[in-house]
Enzyme design. Structure first.
Site, PDB file in Angstrom:
ATOM      1  N   ARG A 161       0.649  -1.401   0.115  1.00 38.25           N
ATOM      2  CA  ARG A 161      -0.079  -0.106  -0.050  1.00 38.25           C
ATOM      3  C   ARG A 161       0.881   1.270  -0.076  1.00 38.25           C
ATOM      4  NH1 ARG A 161      -3.895   0.161  -2.232  1.00 38.25           N
ATOM      5  NH2 ARG A 161      -4.716   1.685  -1.280  1.00 38.25           N
ATOM      6  N   ILE A 162       1.788   1.344   0.858  1.00 42.45           N
ATOM      7  CA  ILE A 162       2.669   2.319   0.960  1.00 42.45           C
ATOM      8  C   ILE A 162       3.600   2.642  -0.167  1.00 42.45           C
ATOM      9  CG2 ILE A 162       4.052   3.932   2.372  1.00 42.45           C
ATOM     10  CD1 ILE A 162       1.537   3.844   3.492  1.00 42.45           C
ATOM     11  N   SER A 209       5.431   6.556  12.574  1.00 40.62           N
ATOM     12  CA  SER A 209       3.950   6.136  12.132  1.00 40.62           C
ATOM     13  C   SER A 209       3.216   7.220  11.399  1.00 40.62           C
ATOM     14  CB  SER A 209       3.276   5.158  13.221  1.00 40.62           C
ATOM     15  OG  SER A 209       2.865   6.114  14.365  1.00 40.62           O
ATOM     16  N   CYS A 210       1.946   6.897  10.673  1.00 40.40           N
ATOM     17  CA  CYS A 210       0.969   7.677  10.358  1.00 40.40           C
ATOM     18  C   CYS A 210       0.416   8.479  11.336  1.00 40.40           C
ATOM     19  CB  CYS A 210       0.062   6.894   9.448  1.00 40.40           C
ATOM     20  SG  CYS A 210      -0.913   5.660  10.443  1.00 40.40           S
ATOM     21  N   THR A 211       0.152   7.777  12.652  1.00 34.43           N
ATOM     22  CA  THR A 211      -0.287   8.635  13.801  1.00 34.43           C
ATOM     23  C   THR A 211       0.270   9.387  14.536  1.00 34.43           C
ATOM     24  OG1 THR A 211      -2.221   6.658  13.902  1.00 34.43           O
ATOM     25  CG2 THR A 211      -1.959   8.233  15.862  1.00 34.43           C
ATOM     26  N   THR A 220      -6.178  -2.449   8.319  1.00 28.43           N
ATOM     27  CA  THR A 220      -5.025  -2.365   7.479  1.00 28.43           C
ATOM     28  C   THR A 220      -4.824  -3.828   7.111  1.00 28.43           C
ATOM     29  OG1 THR A 220      -3.549  -2.622   9.461  1.00 28.43           O
ATOM     30  CG2 THR A 220      -3.968  -0.185   8.632  1.00 28.43           C
ATOM     31  N   ARG A 272      -6.908  -8.608  16.562  1.00 28.21           N
ATOM     32  CA  ARG A 272      -6.709  -8.406  15.127  1.00 28.21           C
ATOM     33  C   ARG A 272      -7.106  -9.636  14.341  1.00 28.21           C
ATOM     34  NH1 ARG A 272      -1.779  -3.986  14.024  1.00 28.21           N
ATOM     35  NH2 ARG A 272      -2.087  -2.877  15.940  1.00 28.21           N
ATOM     36  N   THR A 300      -1.602   1.216  20.169  1.00 20.57           N
ATOM     37  CA  THR A 300      -0.734   2.283  19.362  1.00 20.57           C
ATOM     38  C   THR A 300       0.479   2.794  20.027  1.00 20.57           C
ATOM     39  OG1 THR A 300      -0.816   4.348  18.162  1.00 20.57           O
ATOM     40  CG2 THR A 300      -2.128   4.239  20.054  1.00 20.57           C
ATOM     41  N   ASN A 320      -4.210   8.112   6.352  1.00 16.86           N
ATOM     42  CA  ASN A 320      -3.088   7.303   7.144  1.00 16.86           C
ATOM     43  C   ASN A 320      -2.235   6.798   5.813  1.00 16.86           C
ATOM     44  OD1 ASN A 320      -5.972   5.951   7.312  1.00 16.86           O
ATOM     45  ND2 ASN A 320      -4.600   4.344   7.033  1.00 16.86           N
TER      46      ASN A 320
END
Length: 481
Positions: free
Chosen positions: A138-139, A288-290, A319, A334, A347, A453
């Protein structure tokens, strides 16, 4: 003439002006490596309607719509200058000129405002820096799109190769197809062809070598003509210095990780602490994105009001590391079906704040809930401030930060009362302040921060890569400090 006819005539006039801007913007970009922005949004390779929409969006942050009739004279003025590689923000130019009372012409004012990018002061165009993507998920594919987009001038960063494990069947054809079409981010802007005989994907003229390997130490990048490259590891397989050092092979000079780094690996949030990167540092994490979403607004609030403590609750899209349907997973929750459930998870973003903001003497805690949307998340940042304030003051501060500060590429600001998560797909900012949801009472402030994100984070990664490669060109007029 009726009001309807008058509005339509005005629209057609603005369309004509926007159309005249496109070749000027394109020529500046190709020939001088100058990127034209409008309130931090690039106008390069944009359509007529996109240029008009970007001008209109200015009302969300500046309180009034910008007209192309206002910005076109500045664009013409730029073409008369001896400009070097840079980013020029027409929105900031127009705003600054409007408030200037010296009676200068547009040409003289523009020459003064961008003097640091002209004549003897201008930055020399640098040789293109090779980039390798290790992983193409994805990234990785979004990073590829951004890198290809930014090679229009022939300088800056150049995507040379991707490294992946070989799949069955027409592996390279399938990977090219995933780059070409994305269910969330839409079609690739350009053309993609496949050279199966030489294991290459050609995207907008960029020849990208596909290297098959499952072992970083087995790859000789110099055999593909790659030198002094920056390798972006977007697999997350290795996160400490020892593991990431495996990438430092002939042809690779630096490694950038798209996940939180462990141990002594520096975690960098562009806009906040990129200047702490040592010139000889070879391994860097983009956190991280967050972390990228909460650190810039946290810094903006801490600088203005002081922060004593805080808690961040992230409502995060699901994700790839979650299961589509209930199945075994190393993490208990998860393993439950991602598109059918809200999933409480951990997180590390809160603890990562101290790495990006070591001077922040405040305890920040955090937790996260994964929800059934494929992209765009929201962080709810609950802060106890060092002094009392009110909602209007906080919103005005954050609006100004998004408009004129050094954090304007990281923080966006929106006042739309009906905004929802899908509105922010494709946002290049690390986070977007939702003005309507903001709550302030005395020394307590609660900020609602949207973030893509995937794409917003990828944009932050590219900024870090540009910084360490030396092709992060200055922006004019310079943002307020």
């Amino acid at each position: 003439m009726t009001a309807t006819e008058d509005s339509f005539t005005n629209w057609k006039t603005r369309e004509e002006i926007a159309e005249s801007m496109i070749p000027i913007i394109g020529k500046l970009h190709r020939e001088r490596d100058v990127t034209i922005l409008l309130h931090s949004r690039s106008l390069v390779n944009k359509s007529v309607v996109s240029i008009l929409k970007t001008h209109r969006f200015a009302r969300q942050i500046a309180g009034a719509e910008l007209s192309v009739t206002e910005t076109l004279p500045f664009l013409h003025a730029l073409t008369a200058l001896d400009l070097g590689p840079s980013q020029i923000d027409l929105g900031i130019l127009a705003e600054a000129y409007r408030s200037d009372d010296r009676g200068l012409s547009v040409g003289d004012f523009t020459a003064e405002a961008v003097a640091g990018a002209t004549g003897d002061n201008k930055t020399e165009r640098r040789e293109a820096r090779d980039v390798v993507l290790y992983g193409f998920g994805r990234i990785g594919r979004l990073l590829a799109r951004l890198l290809i987009e930014k090679t229009g001038s022939g300088n800056g960063l150049r995507l040379r190769a991707i490294v992946v494990r070989k799949g069955a069947g027409q592996d390279i054809v399938k990977r090219a197809s995933l780059l070409r079409r994305d269910s969330i981010h839409g079609q690739f802007q350009g053309t993609i062809t496949v050279d199966e005989a030489n294991s290459r994907i050609i995207a907008n003229g960029n020849e990208i070598q596909v290297i098959y390997s499952d072992d970083p130490t087995a790859v000789d990048y110099t055999a593909h003509g790659i030198k002094n490259a920056i390798l972006i590891d977007n697999t997350g397989r290795w996160r400490d210095r020892e593991g990431l050092s495996r990438h430092l092979r002939p042809g690779i000079a630096k490694v950038v990780l798209t996940a939180p780094g462990k141990g002594d690996v520096p975690n960098i949030v562009h806009g906040v602490n990129q200047d702490t990167i040592k010139p000889d540092e070879q391994i860097i994490s983009c956190a991280s994105c967050t972390t990228n979403a909460i650190v810039p607004p946290l810094k903006a609030m801490a600088d203005e009001y002081g922060v004593l403590r805080g808690h961040v609750e992230t409502v995060h899209s699901f994700t790839n590391d979650q299961n589509l349907l209930d199945n075994y997973h190393n993490s208990d929750r998860r393993g439950r079906s991602a598109p059918l459930n809200m999933v409480i998870t951990e997180t590390g973003a809160a603890s990562a704040v101290t790495k990006a903001l070591p001077d922040l003497d405040a305890k920040i805690t955090g937790s996260s809930i994964r929800v059934p949307v494929p992209d765009v998340s929201i962080a709810i940042l609950n802060l106890q401030l060092a002094r009392g304030t009110n909602r209007e003051e906080v919103l005005e501060h954050l609006r100004n930060v998004s408009l004129t500060s050094p954090l304007r590429r990281q923080i966006d600001f929106i006042t739309a009362p009906d905004a929802v998560s899908s509105d922010f797909i494709g946002s290049r900012h690390a986070s977007i302040v939702d003005a309507g949801a903001t709550k302030v009472e005395g020394d307590n402030a609660i900020l609602y921060l949207w973030y893509d994100n995937e794409f917003g984070y990828s944009s932050q990664v590219i900024r870090v890569v540009q910084h360490v490669s030396g092709v992060e060109y200055p922006t004019y007029p310079a943002p307020a400090v």
